[in-house]
Scaffold this motif. Structure first.
Motif, PDB file in Angstrom:
ATOM      1  N   ASP A 227       0.840  -1.210   0.000  1.00  0.00           N
ATOM      2  CA  ASP A 227       0.000   0.000   0.000  1.00  0.00           C
ATOM      3  C   ASP A 227       0.870   1.253   0.000  1.00  0.00           C
ATOM      4  OD1 ASP A 227      -2.106  -1.762   0.216  1.00  0.00           O
ATOM      5  OD2 ASP A 227      -2.399  -1.446   2.369  1.00  0.00           O
ATOM      6  N   ALA A 231       1.194   4.115  -2.898  1.00  0.00           N
ATOM      7  CA  ALA A 231       0.940   5.524  -2.601  1.00  0.00           C
ATOM      8  C   ALA A 231       2.126   6.378  -3.034  1.00  0.00           C
ATOM      9  CB  ALA A 231       0.662   5.703  -1.110  1.00  0.00           C
ATOM     10  N   LEU A 238       5.139  11.986  -1.097  1.00  0.00           N
ATOM     11  CA  LEU A 238       4.353  11.415   0.000  1.00  0.00           C
ATOM     12  C   LEU A 238       5.019  11.653   1.352  1.00  0.00           C
ATOM     13  CD1 LEU A 238       1.893   9.496   0.744  1.00  0.00           C
ATOM     14  CD2 LEU A 238       3.570   7.645   0.702  1.00  0.00           C
ATOM     15  N   LYS A 246      -1.072  11.597   4.484  1.00  0.00           N
ATOM     16  CA  LYS A 246      -0.471  10.287   4.197  1.00  0.00           C
ATOM     17  C   LYS A 246      -1.457   9.153   4.463  1.00  0.00           C
ATOM     18  CE  LYS A 246       3.818   9.476   5.507  1.00  0.00           C
ATOM     19  NZ  LYS A 246       5.047   9.464   6.334  1.00  0.00           N
ATOM     20  N   LEU A 249      -3.979   8.937   1.625  1.00  0.00           N
ATOM     21  CA  LEU A 249      -3.405   8.414   0.390  1.00  0.00           C
ATOM     22  C   LEU A 249      -3.130   6.915   0.486  1.00  0.00           C
ATOM     23  CD1 LEU A 249      -1.000  11.379  -0.365  1.00  0.00           C
ATOM     24  CD2 LEU A 249      -2.968  10.709  -1.752  1.00  0.00           C
ATOM     25  N   ILE A 250      -2.649   6.465   1.635  1.00  0.00           N
ATOM     26  CA  ILE A 250      -2.373   5.025   1.806  1.00  0.00           C
ATOM     27  C   ILE A 250      -3.677   4.228   1.834  1.00  0.00           C
ATOM     28  CG2 ILE A 250      -1.441   3.306   3.407  1.00  0.00           C
ATOM     29  CD1 ILE A 250       0.719   5.396   4.143  1.00  0.00           C
ATOM     30  N   ALA A 253      -4.659   3.887  -1.672  1.00  0.00           N
ATOM     31  CA  ALA A 253      -3.789   2.894  -2.317  1.00  0.00           C
ATOM     32  C   ALA A 253      -4.258   1.485  -2.004  1.00  0.00           C
ATOM     33  CB  ALA A 253      -2.345   3.091  -1.847  1.00  0.00           C
ATOM     34  N   TYR A 273      -6.101  16.166  -1.211  1.00  0.00           N
ATOM     35  CA  TYR A 273      -5.433  15.307  -0.226  1.00  0.00           C
ATOM     36  C   TYR A 273      -4.529  16.074   0.740  1.00  0.00           C
ATOM     37  CZ  TYR A 273      -1.461  15.399  -3.520  1.00  0.00           C
ATOM     38  OH  TYR A 273      -0.443  15.781  -4.352  1.00  0.00           O
TER      39      TYR A 273
END
Length: 598
Positions: A227, A231, A238, A246, A249-250, A253, A273
């Protein structure tokens, strides 16, 4: 037609405390079943939300909070279990240092966070079963160390559960796989790739007995790592973003990764984001597979090591069973098929197999299932006392039973007519600090020092009975002693005390062992060197003789000083100084023997 007798027994829950998802089961009417929550799902996300006002939510409710309050939702806490501050760098929320040097997240220990997940699973079970549940079997990765296993047990206790047994996940998965194959003899590999950990275990199943032959794994290798890699692939900066961005976004992902198991492409969407920027990026299955190659390669390295440890080749296996959510990835399945030369067995539900196996073990312990023999482990190492009062381990602690191990021993003195076999249990280096389980004499034909041969084998059967066999190799005569239950039925507190003392006195114990071993070597080497120099000193040059004599003096001085490391170094120096002399002595003896023959 007569009805089969109803199986009754104690209620013990089987729990898979997973990195990404968890599950709970119980044996009802003789059948192991997984229990669903109020929404009808048997799978509970291993996520916990801690509100600013002290309120707590677990599972899907917690995950729904992640979009608005990512900094207050803890996921994958299993990766922190039994760790010290600084051992884990990346996590979904900031990691703090506790006063004891341990880890804290949102002011709580990993055990306290895990306890919330276990408390939720306990609640699900009590809701479905309609009665209190106070005992449980909990699974852990096979490669969890003692600290991580102890942390898991503490989490269960904090949740109000008496943890009857900690069980390795691959063993549990093999139990689930082998439930309908109890009469067969088969050897299987369990490839378990979850959210945070990986294990490959080779197990043998015969007549309802499951024996672990070898295990290899990595407690920091799982879907979470992929993951993060995905990302990073989508958002180059990132690492420069704040924790909230973060986490979002993860999480995206992870969604994309899961989607790519079924589709060839998926859009990575991350609106605002970082508060201002948005992202839409097409990700293909090929992109994901390129990112996954080194990640998958690490699992395959563990597979090869486990096969080597088990003395097994892929062709010896009857099946390769896949469990863990990350095994849904097509690239993982293809890589496993290529390495093992067969299509993997997908008969087990990747997210439920471990929980089902834990439930089966719980049923056996509770007396509600009687079809199979429960695997156990040796809580402490087993061995015998050797010359010098040392503990020689034959079966290390936490070895899965049934098991057996042996070693060859020889007489320490010329003319010796018997050997005392003192069976010990414990973790200390010196025999006197361990527990004696039994003691017996093994007679053999008198022989010069080092010439008699006695083989000693320890065998623990599935019932925890230790059998010690000692064989005089010359005559083939056996001496067999049975020690019932002492190998595995040890009080938890006594085990913890023994392990604790082995850590507390580790440096002193090891120093004494090093000194004792070096002393034995010195006492054997010094007289031999002096005799050889007296009888065949002409075989060495004056320079070589001087070095040997100097090294011998150093050994005597180190012996008198009683210091382990200087003595060990002095003995090694004398050993090296006499190498050429020893070779010359052997050559001379061979020439003399040849001349006599002629």
């Amino acid at each position: 037609m007569t009805q089969p007798p109803r199986v009754t027994g104690e209620l013990i829950l089987g729990i898979d405390l997973g990195t990404t998802n968890s599950a709970v089961g119980a044996v009802e009417s003789g059948f192991p079943i997984l229990l669903a929550d109020t929404e009808g799902s048997r799978i509970t996300p291993s996520a916990v939300w801690f509100g600013a006002d002290g309120s707590v939510e677990v599972g899907r409710k917690a995950l729904r909070r992640r979009a608005s309050e990512p900094g207050r939702v803890v996921t994958s806490v299993k990766r922190l279990m039994g760790r010290r501050f600084g051992e884990e760098a990346e996590f979904c929320v900031p990691i703090e240092r506790g006063a004891d040097g341990g880890i804290r997240v949102l002011g709580r220990t990993p055990e306290e966070v895990s306890a919330e997940i276990l408390r939720e699973l306990k609640s699900i079970a009590e809701f479905r079963l309609g009665r209190p549940a106070e005992k449980a079997v909990i699974t852990v990765p096979a490669y969890f160390n003692d600290g991580q296993r102890a942390a898991t047990k503490r989490a269960g206790e904090l949740a109000g559960l008496e943890v009857i047994r900690i069980v390795s996940e691959p063993t549990a998965a093999a139990l689930a796989y082998g439930l309908d194959k109890l009469d067969e003899h088969s050897r299987v590999a369990v490839y378990d790739l979850g959210g945070g950990t990986f294990d490959l275990s080779v197990l043998e199943m015969q007549d309802g007995v499951f024996q672990v032959l070898a295990t290899r794994g990595d407690t920091r290798l799982g879907g979470d790592d992929l993951d993060v890699a995905l990302a990073r692939h989508c958002v180059a900066d990132l690492e420069e973003l704040d924790a909230t961005a973060k986490v979002r976004l993860i999480a995206e992902a992870e969604r994309v990764k899961c989607a790519l198991s079924d589709r060839e492409s998926e859009t990575f969407r991350a609106p605002f984001y970082d508060g201002s920027r948005s992202l839409e990026k097409e990700v293909t299955r090929d992109d994901l597979e390129k990112l996954a190659r080194p990640w998958i390669a690490r699992t395959l390295t563990c597979c090869r090591q486990a096969l080597a440890d088990a003395g097994t080749t892929p062709s010896d296996l009857h099946a390769v069973v896949l469990v863990g959510g990350s095994t849904r990835i097509p690239a993982v399945r293809n890589a496993v098929a290529e390495l093992f030369g067969r299509e993997p067995d997908l008969s087990q539900h990747p997210d439920e197999a471990v929980a089902l196996g834990a439930t089966i073990q719980a049923g056996v312990l509770g007396g509600t299932l009687r079809k199979m023999v429960l695997l156990d482990v040796t809580p402490l190492s087993l061995g015998i006392e050797t010359f010098g009062g040392l503990m020689n381990i034959l079966i290390p602690r936490n070895t899965t039973i049934p098991c057996k191990a042996g070693e060859m021993f020889t007489n320490a003195a010329a003319g010796q007519a018997s050997m005392r076999v003192r069976v010990l249990q414990g973790e200390r280096e010196m025999a006197r600090d361990n527990w004696e389980l039994g003691c017996f004499e093994v007679p053999f034909e008198p022989a010069p020092k080092g010439q008699a041969r006695v083989g000693v084998q320890f065998r623990i059967d599935e019932n925890g009975i230790l059998e010690v066999l000692a064989r005089d190799v010359t005559t083939g005569r056996d001496t067999v002693v049975e020690i019932r239950s002492a190998a595995v039925n040890v009080d938890d507190e006594a085990v913890e005390k023994m392990v604790g003392e082995s850590v507390e006195y580790a440096f002193e114990d090891m120093a004494e062992r090093v000194f004792t071993e070096a002393k034995l070597k010195a006492e054997e080497l010094l007289p031999a060197v002096e005799q050889a120099l007296a009888e065949a000193g002409d075989l060495v040059s004056a320079e070589e003789r001087s070095e040997i004599e100097t090294a011998a003096v150093a050994v005597k001085e180190a012996l008198a000083a009683g210091l382990p490391n200087p003595l060990k170094a002095a003995v090694q120096r004398l050993d090296k100084a006499t190498e050429a002399f020893a070779a010359a002595l052997v050559e001379k003896a061979m020439m003399e023997a040849l001349e006599r023959r002629l």
